[in-house]
Design a protein around this motif. Structure first.
Motif, PDB file in Angstrom:
ATOM      1  N   ASN A 317      46.621 -29.875  32.506  1.00 39.63           N
ATOM      2  CA  ASN A 317      47.061 -30.770  33.574  1.00 39.63           C
ATOM      3  C   ASN A 317      45.934 -31.101  34.532  1.00 39.63           C
ATOM      4  O   ASN A 317      45.858 -32.217  35.048  1.00 39.63           O
ATOM      5  N   MET A 363      50.323 -38.954  31.782  1.00 38.28           N
ATOM      6  CA  MET A 363      51.525 -38.574  31.052  1.00 38.28           C
ATOM      7  C   MET A 363      51.224 -38.273  29.590  1.00 38.28           C
ATOM      8  O   MET A 363      51.864 -37.418  28.982  1.00 38.28           O
ATOM      9  N   SER A 366      49.096 -34.792  29.986  1.00 38.95           N
ATOM     10  CA  SER A 366      49.607 -33.662  30.767  1.00 38.95           C
ATOM     11  C   SER A 366      50.455 -32.752  29.885  1.00 38.95           C
ATOM     12  O   SER A 366      50.919 -33.141  28.806  1.00 38.95           O
ATOM     13  N   ASP A 369      54.467 -30.550  32.880  1.00 43.20           N
ATOM     14  CA  ASP A 369      54.430 -30.699  34.344  1.00 43.20           C
ATOM     15  C   ASP A 369      55.842 -31.002  34.849  1.00 43.20           C
ATOM     16  O   ASP A 369      56.121 -32.074  35.382  1.00 43.20           O
ATOM     17  N   LYS A 370      56.737 -30.006  34.673  1.00 34.59           N
ATOM     18  CA  LYS A 370      58.149 -30.237  34.948  1.00 34.59           C
ATOM     19  C   LYS A 370      58.420 -30.527  36.418  1.00 34.59           C
ATOM     20  O   LYS A 370      59.234 -31.375  36.764  1.00 34.59           O
ATOM     21  N   GLN A 372      56.392 -31.806  38.406  1.00 33.77           N
ATOM     22  CA  GLN A 372      55.534 -32.942  38.787  1.00 33.77           C
ATOM     23  C   GLN A 372      54.510 -32.576  39.854  1.00 33.77           C
ATOM     24  O   GLN A 372      54.091 -33.421  40.652  1.00 33.77           O
ATOM     25  N   LEU A 375      51.338 -34.418  38.900  1.00 32.61           N
ATOM     26  CA  LEU A 375      51.527 -35.862  39.053  1.00 32.61           C
ATOM     27  C   LEU A 375      51.457 -36.251  40.525  1.00 32.61           C
ATOM     28  O   LEU A 375      50.836 -37.263  40.881  1.00 32.61           O
ATOM     29  N   GLU A 376      52.096 -35.434  41.385  1.00 33.45           N
ATOM     30  CA  GLU A 376      52.033 -35.706  42.819  1.00 33.45           C
ATOM     31  C   GLU A 376      50.604 -35.562  43.337  1.00 33.45           C
ATOM     32  O   GLU A 376      50.160 -36.347  44.186  1.00 33.45           O
TER      33      GLU A 376
END
Length: 592
Positions: A317, A363, A366, A369-370, A372, A375-376
């Motif tokens: 990630n 996406m 990664s 990345d449950k 997120q 992502l954040e």
């Protein structure tokens, strides 16, 4: 898959000197270039059992992994060969050939345990290769499976892992029995190879058979599927020394058929290597997993699959975040030459497009990345990058606008230098030039998002110039007004003087004219008086003559008294005439 296609020969993935395990960086770099899911087929077994030959067949080659023909093991550590999967497009077949277990030259059975456990951890399909038959001796060669719970942990908690849970994460199990000479029959009935394996793994009841049952229980409980293949001897004993040089026509037909069935099974039935959470493993992830497990072993700890997944998740990630961020930066950098944008919306459209591309990259790269979290974090970092690119866009807009203003205000600057506005009406002229330059500025394209702001700053910065021009004009106007007033006053005084002089001249002329007229009148009166005097004298003389004549005529008839009276009268008349002649008033002759 460029990296896999470039692998014409196997490379060592994990080097083993008997006491230390080291990941080969070249092999890891090759794996890092594989973004496709991998199907990892690994083979273990005693040395000199023909493991490498089977792996070469899976790679579609007669040679590659070294085939030993002496009593010494040729394969040290774990070797890797990556090839495009021949039946599953978009997948890569990773073949792992391990060094022979039980090599007497190593002298450390723990080293074999780690090689075996690493093979189990890394593979999606485990092939165990043995010679002869599946008997107690062959199963005892697999005693490493009984140690798996001691050298591999599923979870990081202290709770003991349930044996059944290993099936979820361990590979499939295939037993290849080489140089098999028995007939596949039981109680006079023909059985399949798989039935032969199940029979060999059957347990015996009773506590006295714990050592017998333990390896069988481990094989049955640790691996989710079981398959068996038996192979005849591939060729004559004398040809085994150069097996990799033989053509397929020189091999035993039965062996070729058996090898083809094994090949077909591996290609069709072996699945992608998966992590907990049904996460498919790519080549890059496999390289990272290898490093994580080897580093853990070398540190003296027990590899934990849960911790490895968490660590791999962080690695993948973090890398996905960096790749996505780089994708965003590259995308925005391609737009920088077109800066400044005409509007903020145009910039936001560029940003949104690049953001969308970056998120797609994230996406696709990664891992699990449950929540997120990454992502954040990516969005936060992209927001910061967006602010940086906005500053670049704003800076370029400001520079363009400043250069444009510099060029457009040359007329005004020259006017200031030449004193064009330092006169009466200069402020109005300045305003006209200013409006003209503003109109030209507004018409010019490509100024960017800071066009109005730069213009406002410019106008605000130059207000003092306009104020100075206006103040100077007011002073000039005031001075000119004072001068005009003074001039007007002087002119008025001059006019008054001239008027006075004119009136004086007119009065003098009138006086002169009046004096002349008066003199003329006097002269006329004098002439008239003289004329009257002369006429009176003449009339008096005529009257005297008449009276004398009358007197003379009447002397005879009047008496002497009358004569005397007449004489007195004559004398009086003479006296009067004498007075008029000397300047006395002229009056008419007073008659007696």
């Amino acid at each position: 898959m460029p990296a896999a296609l470039s692998m014409l020969l196997p490379v060592c993935l994990i080097e083993n000197d008997g006491s230390n395990l080291v990941v080969n960086e070249e092999a890891k770099k090759l794996l890092a270039g594989i973004s496709e899911p991998v199907i990892v087929v690994a083979i273990v077994g005693k040395y000199r059992t023909g493991k490498s030959f089977l792996m070469n067949r899976l790679a579609g080659s007669n040679s590659g992994f070294p085939l030993g023909s002496s009593i010494q093991s040729k394969t040290k550590g774990i070797w890797m060969w990556c090839v495009p999967h021949p039946q599953k497009p978009g997948h890569v077949l990773v073949l792992l050939d391990t060094e022979g277990l039980g090599d007497v030259e190593k002298g450390d059975s723990k080293n074999d345990t780690w090689i075996f456990s690493l093979t189990v951890l890394l593979s999606s399909a485990l092939v165990f290769n043995s010679m002869g038959t599946i008997d107690q001796q062959a199963i005892e060669q697999l005693h490493y499976v009984t140690e798996l719970t001691e050298v591999i942990k599923l979870k990081s908690s202290d709770a003991k892992d349930e044996t059944a849970e290993y099936k979820k994460y361990f590979p499939s199990f295939t037993w290849c029995v080489r140089d098999f000479t028995l007939v596949l029959e039981r109680d006079g009935k023909e059985i399949t190879e798989d039935e032969y394996l199940r029979m060999s793994l059957e347990l015996k009841p009773g506590e006295n058979f714990q050592n017998f049952n333990l390896p069988r229980e481990c094989i049955r409980n640790f691996f989710h599927s079981h398959k068996c293949f038996v192979f005849d001897r591939p060729t004559s004993t004398k040809n085994l020394h150069h097996l990799d040089e033989l053509k397929e026509s020189e091999l035993e037909e039965e062996f070729v058929e058996q090898a083809a069935r094994f090949y077909d099974h591996v290609m069709k039935s072996c699945n992608v290597k998966m992590l907990t959470g049904e996460i498919p493993v790519t080549g890059k992830m496999l390289g990272n997993l290898t490093s994580l497990y080897v580093d853990t072993i070398q540190s003296g700890s027990i590899p934990c699959m849960e911790n490895a997944v968490l660590a791999l998740t962080e690695i993948e990630n973090t890398r996905a975040l960096q790749d996505a961020l780089s994708n965003y930066e590259c995308g925005m950098n391609r737009h920088v030459p077109s800066f400044p944008t005409l509007t903020e919306q145009e910039f936001l459209n560029m940003h949104t497009k690049c953001l969308s591309g970056a998120i797609k990259v994230f996406m696709s790269h990664s891992l699990n990345d449950k929540d997120q979290k990454y992502l954040e974090e990516l969005k936060n970092q992209i927001h910061k990058k967006k602010e940086e690119f906005m500053k670049i866009n704003d800076y370029k807009s400001r520079e363009v606008c400043k250069d444009l203003l510099q060029n457009l205000t040359l007329t005004i600057q020259n006017g200031l230098m030449l004193g064009r506005y330092s006169r009466c009406g200069g402020h109005k002229l300045f305003i006209m030039d200013k409006l003209q330059f503003l109109e030209r500025y507004n018409r010019m394209p490509g100024k960017g998002v800071k066009s109005l702001e730069v213009l406002e700053d410019f106008i605000r910065e130059n207000q003092s110039i306009e104020a100075a021009i206006l103040a100077a004009e007011e002073k000039i106007t005031q001075a000119e007004n004072q001068l005009a007033e003074s001039h007007s006053q002087a002119m008025e005084a001059q006019r008054q003087r001239e008027s006075e002089e004119q009136r004086s001249r007119a009065l003098q002329q009138a006086l002169d004219k009046q004096s002349a007229s008066h003199q003329q009148h006097i002269n006329c009166m004098t002439d008239m008086m003289e004329q009257n005097r002369r006429r009176v004298i003449q009339d008096n003389m005529s009257l005297i003559a008449q009276r004398l004549q009358a007197q003379q005529s009447a002397l005879s008839s009047t008496h002497q008294q009358t004569l005397n009276q007449l004489q007195r009268t004559i004398e009086e008349l003479k006296i009067q005439n004498s007075q008029r002649h000397s300047g006395g008033g002229g009056g008419g002759c007073i008659l007696c």
